[in-house]
Each structure stands twice: as C-alpha cells, then as structure tokens.
Scaffold this motif. Structure first.
Motif, PDB file in Angstrom:
ATOM      1  N   SER A  43      30.308   4.183 -13.672  1.00  0.00           N
ATOM      2  CA  SER A  43      30.721   4.209 -12.265  1.00  0.00           C
ATOM      3  C   SER A  43      29.731   4.943 -11.368  1.00  0.00           C
ATOM      4  O   SER A  43      29.755   4.774 -10.158  1.00  0.00           O
ATOM      5  CB  SER A  43      32.102   4.831 -12.131  1.00  0.00           C
ATOM      6  N   VAL A  50      30.112  13.416  -8.363  1.00  0.00           N
ATOM      7  CA  VAL A  50      31.082  13.073  -7.322  1.00  0.00           C
ATOM      8  C   VAL A  50      31.784  14.341  -6.839  1.00  0.00           C
ATOM      9  O   VAL A  50      32.223  15.165  -7.635  1.00  0.00           O
ATOM     10  CB  VAL A  50      32.141  12.079  -7.859  1.00  0.00           C
ATOM     11  N   ARG A  52      35.033  15.201  -4.434  1.00  0.00           N
ATOM     12  CA  ARG A  52      36.189  14.550  -3.819  1.00  0.00           C
ATOM     13  C   ARG A  52      36.964  15.559  -2.986  1.00  0.00           C
ATOM     14  O   ARG A  52      37.213  16.671  -3.431  1.00  0.00           O
ATOM     15  CB  ARG A  52      37.123  13.999  -4.892  1.00  0.00           C
ATOM     16  N   SER A  54      40.591  15.794  -1.462  1.00  0.00           N
ATOM     17  CA  SER A  54      41.880  15.117  -1.583  1.00  0.00           C
ATOM     18  C   SER A  54      43.000  16.132  -1.413  1.00  0.00           C
ATOM     19  O   SER A  54      43.091  17.097  -2.167  1.00  0.00           O
ATOM     20  CB  SER A  54      41.973  14.458  -2.962  1.00  0.00           C
ATOM     21  N   TYR A 121      41.868  11.265   1.183  1.00  0.00           N
ATOM     22  CA  TYR A 121      41.108  11.141  -0.065  1.00  0.00           C
ATOM     23  C   TYR A 121      39.748  10.610   0.341  1.00  0.00           C
ATOM     24  O   TYR A 121      39.645   9.515   0.887  1.00  0.00           O
ATOM     25  CB  TYR A 121      41.773  10.178  -1.058  1.00  0.00           C
ATOM     26  N   HIS A 122      38.728  11.415   0.130  1.00  0.00           N
ATOM     27  CA  HIS A 122      37.377  10.987   0.473  1.00  0.00           C
ATOM     28  C   HIS A 122      36.455  11.365  -0.681  1.00  0.00           C
ATOM     29  O   HIS A 122      36.533  12.474  -1.200  1.00  0.00           O
ATOM     30  CB  HIS A 122      36.916  11.637   1.780  1.00  0.00           C
ATOM     31  N   ARG A 123      35.590  10.441  -1.041  1.00  0.00           N
ATOM     32  CA  ARG A 123      34.695  10.603  -2.190  1.00  0.00           C
ATOM     33  C   ARG A 123      33.252  10.633  -1.696  1.00  0.00           C
ATOM     34  O   ARG A 123      32.837   9.775  -0.922  1.00  0.00           O
ATOM     35  CB  ARG A 123      34.939   9.416  -3.124  1.00  0.00           C
ATOM     36  N   GLU A 125      29.401  10.695  -3.219  1.00  0.00           N
ATOM     37  CA  GLU A 125      28.483  10.620  -4.364  1.00  0.00           C
ATOM     38  C   GLU A 125      27.213  11.361  -3.979  1.00  0.00           C
ATOM     39  O   GLU A 125      26.576  11.032  -2.982  1.00  0.00           O
ATOM     40  CB  GLU A 125      28.176   9.169  -4.720  1.00  0.00           C
ATOM     41  N   SER A 161      32.729  15.313 -11.877  1.00  0.00           N
ATOM     42  CA  SER A 161      33.633  15.010 -10.775  1.00  0.00           C
ATOM     43  C   SER A 161      34.323  16.305 -10.371  1.00  0.00           C
ATOM     44  O   SER A 161      35.111  16.857 -11.134  1.00  0.00           O
ATOM     45  CB  SER A 161      34.669  13.965 -11.205  1.00  0.00           C
ATOM     46  N   ALA A 163      36.728  18.246  -7.525  1.00  0.00           N
ATOM     47  CA  ALA A 163      37.708  17.963  -6.478  1.00  0.00           C
ATOM     48  C   ALA A 163      37.986  19.222  -5.662  1.00  0.00           C
ATOM     49  O   ALA A 163      38.021  20.325  -6.196  1.00  0.00           O
ATOM     50  CB  ALA A 163      38.998  17.438  -7.083  1.00  0.00           C
TER      51      ALA A 163
END
Length: 176
Positions: A43, A50, A52, A54, A121-123, A125, A161, A163
C-alpha cells in the motif's frame, strides 16, 4: 460380499469419480493458495510512512441562562437553569508539518440536526524521517484563538503507520 454395500450403493464403480473429484478439489485449493500470494501488493511506496489524523469530537453548544420569569412559567420538573441550542458548533482544526500548513478545516457537526460530533480522518503519506507536527483545534467559537494545541516530534520509519487522536476527557491530543 461382492454386490452392493450396506446402503445399496456399489462404491467400486464410483471410486474413479471420487478420486477425480478429490483431485479437482485439491487442485482448486492449491491454485487459490498460490494466487493469494501473487501479485505482491504494497500500500505504500518503498521508504514511505503514513501519518493519520483521526478523531471524533463535539463542538460547544450555544447556551444561555434562563431568567427568573422564564423559570417561573415552567413546571417544576422542567426548570433547567440553562437553555441550549440543539445544533453544535463546528470544530476548527489546523495542522502543520515542519512549519508548513497541510490541513485547515472547519468540521461540521454530524446528524440531521447538527447535534452530533464532528469527525475527521485524514491520511498523509510522508517519506520516512523526523517531523515536527503542530496541531490546533477550536471547539468553541466564543473563544478567541484555539482551545487545544499540541506539538509532537515524530520519527517515522519506512512502512510505519502513526495515528494522532484526541481524548476529549483529558482535553489533549495523543499519539497511537
């Protein structure tokens, strides 16, 4: 005993069909297992991570104190000291990464009447590395400036990842 078996079925004539069905079933299972590992899918690009943002948070309600005259007109079981609009205020969120603004949004309250929490929710990269993340949030439009602020120094490794969430009971942002 050379005739049909106990239930009247001659299994000797069906052995070829049973073996063929077993072989087809085994081939199907092995083909599915082989195809489940191919093609290789990732991915994230190599060397990327990543970040995030959220959370779900309710904005303030517009409330006012009732006057003594208003309270006197109400039955005793309905005499709340304050009266509040059903609709909640939008939540303002701003986020900077290494001093560069990457997000600025007014999050509308959810629900038909606008009485639910605001959600985001925003991602992002990003290449792996060290980042300074600044967050600012205002959940009460009557307050000048922001009601919550946070700064995080984050080290992202490839394929990580990370958060960022908000804990309303503690009134602060935190990392997962």
């Amino acid at each position: 005993m050379t005739g049909p078996g106990r239930f009247g079925i001659d299994w000797r004539g069906r052995a070829r069909h049973l073996l063929l069905g077993g072989a087809v079933s085994l081939a199907t299972v092995l083909a599915t297992a082989a195809l489940s590992a191919w093609p290789a899918w990732q991915s994230l690009a190599p060397g990327a991570a990543v970040l995030r943002l959220s959370f779900s948070h309710s904005g303030a309600r517009n409330c006012r104190d009732r006057t003594e005259a208003e309270l006197a007109k109400l039955p005793p079981n309905m005499r709340d000291a304050q009266i509040c609009d059903r609709r909640r205020a939008p939540v303002r969120i701003e986020m900077d990464i290494d001093g560069q603004p990457v997000l600025a949004a007014d999050l509308a309250p959810s629900g038909l009447a606008g009485s639910g929490p605001s959600r985001i929710y925003h991602r992002f990269e990003l290449p792996a590395g060290h980042y300074k993340v600044d967050l600012r949030m205002r959940d009460d439009p009557a307050v000048a400036g922001f009601t919550q602020e946070a700064t995080f120094d984050i080290d992202l490794v490839p394929a990580q990842s990370q958060a960022i969430d908000f804990d309303a009971s503690a009134g602060r942002f935190f990392l997962h």
